[in-house]
Design a protein around this motif. Structure first.
Motif, PDB file in Angstrom:
ATOM      1  N   TRP A 193      -6.610 -22.200  38.382  1.00  0.00           N
ATOM      2  CA  TRP A 193      -6.204 -21.310  39.568  1.00  0.00           C
ATOM      3  C   TRP A 193      -4.560 -21.509  39.544  1.00  0.00           C
ATOM      4  CZ3 TRP A 193     -10.191 -22.397  43.968  1.00  0.00           C
ATOM      5  CH2 TRP A 193     -11.410 -21.970  43.411  1.00  0.00           C
ATOM      6  N   PHE A 194      -4.028 -20.372  40.060  1.00  0.00           N
ATOM      7  CA  PHE A 194      -2.524 -20.407  40.292  1.00  0.00           C
ATOM      8  C   PHE A 194      -1.958 -21.615  41.179  1.00  0.00           C
ATOM      9  CE2 PHE A 194       1.283 -18.987  42.686  1.00  0.00           C
ATOM     10  CZ  PHE A 194       2.244 -18.924  41.551  1.00  0.00           C
ATOM     11  N   SER A 195      -2.838 -21.529  42.435  1.00  0.00           N
ATOM     12  CA  SER A 195      -2.238 -22.449  43.607  1.00  0.00           C
ATOM     13  C   SER A 195      -2.569 -23.796  43.127  1.00  0.00           C
ATOM     14  CB  SER A 195      -3.052 -22.213  44.611  1.00  0.00           C
ATOM     15  OG  SER A 195      -4.561 -22.335  44.541  1.00  0.00           O
ATOM     16  N   HIS A 196      -3.720 -24.270  42.438  1.00  0.00           N
ATOM     17  CA  HIS A 196      -4.036 -25.407  41.975  1.00  0.00           C
ATOM     18  C   HIS A 196      -2.854 -25.988  41.035  1.00  0.00           C
ATOM     19  CE1 HIS A 196      -8.362 -26.451  43.369  1.00  0.00           C
ATOM     20  NE2 HIS A 196      -7.778 -25.489  44.175  1.00  0.00           N
ATOM     21  N   GLN A 197      -2.654 -25.126  39.994  1.00  0.00           N
ATOM     22  CA  GLN A 197      -1.674 -25.359  39.035  1.00  0.00           C
ATOM     23  C   GLN A 197      -0.188 -25.957  39.696  1.00  0.00           C
ATOM     24  OE1 GLN A 197      -1.459 -23.705  35.022  1.00  0.00           O
ATOM     25  NE2 GLN A 197      -2.864 -22.138  35.573  1.00  0.00           N
TER      26      GLN A 197
END
Length: 248
Positions: free
Chosen positions: A213-217
């Motif tokens: 996920w974008f946020s996790h990356q």
């Protein structure tokens, strides 16, 4: 001075103790001494104020919170920018699905291997050996094929720009927890694997998919914002607001 407390030394000390020959007897005090003792008072008595009591109770019951002394709040434009990034993600997914379909048709062996990709500062796409399944020749071939797809390059560039705007529009004081980071064209390639955004999710939470996920990356690989980067973003917001006011 060092003192060694061992079983041997303790026992030896105990064995050397002998009973004293002198007997201890209680000594009575005089009536004057009794009177002085009963009339004695402390030198000072501290009575805390109500404010001090209330403050001590608050401090003891509230958890410690670390507060940043610099940063920014979320921009009022954040919801709109979030929708733009979501549309850019949909467009990127469509282009990537088309690329993988063509790859499976022309290079089935290569298509069966796991890989990711990103976009560099100059706009070129770069293959990522995210699963360790690609050889050097595989990487070179993927680089050429990725950059041969003009639609994929365009979609990746649009998504990157929208994502940079999204992070800048968020705040580290509240918001969606993206504002603690600084995302730009120079560090995007080392932060976001575009291919990982589309790892299929099963019926139960998949750690690999969640990590993509974008946020996790951003949280795991992103560059933390600095007072200078916060100030630059706030200055850009003010300039944009001033330009819109001048037009209106």
């Amino acid at each position: 001075m060092e003192i060694s407390l061992t079983a041997g030394s303790t026992l030896a000390s105990t064995m050397r103790l002998t009973q004293a020959s002198q007997t201890l007897t209680a000594k009575t005090i005089t009536e004057d001494q009794k009177t002085a003792f009963n009339n004695a008072t402390p030198a000072a008595i501290y009575h805390p104020s109500e404010e001090a009591v209330a403050l001590s109770q608050t401090v003891s019951t509230q958890p410690m919170v670390v507060v940043n002394t610099y940063g920014r709040t979320q921009s009022a434009d954040f919801p709109t920018i979030a929708k733009v990034q979501e549309r850019a993600r949909d467009g990127l997914k469509t282009s990537f699905d088309e690329f993988k379909s063509a790859l499976a048709s022309a290079f089935p062996d290569l298509a069966d291997k796991k890989f990711g990709f990103t976009i560099e500062a100059d706009g070129k796409l770069k293959a990522l050996n995210s699963a360790g399944e690609l050889s050097t020749s595989d990487m070179d071939q993927l680089d050429k094929l990725l950059n041969a797809s003009s639609s994929l390059k365009s979609a990746a560039s649009t998504y990157r720009d929208a994502s940079i705007d999204l992070v800048a529009a968020d705040g580290n004081w509240g918001g969606s927890y993206l504002g603690d980071y600084q995302l730009d064209k120079d560090n995007f390639a080392s932060t976001i694997d575009l291919g990982a955004l589309f790892i299929p999710q099963g019926k139960t939470p998949d750690p690999e998919a969640m990590a993509g996920w974008f946020s996790h990356q951003l949280w795991s690989k992103g560059e933390l914002a600095t007072p200078e980067s916060h100030a630059a973003i706030l200055a850009a917001r003010d300039a944009k607001k001033a330009a819109e006011t001048a037009k209106g």
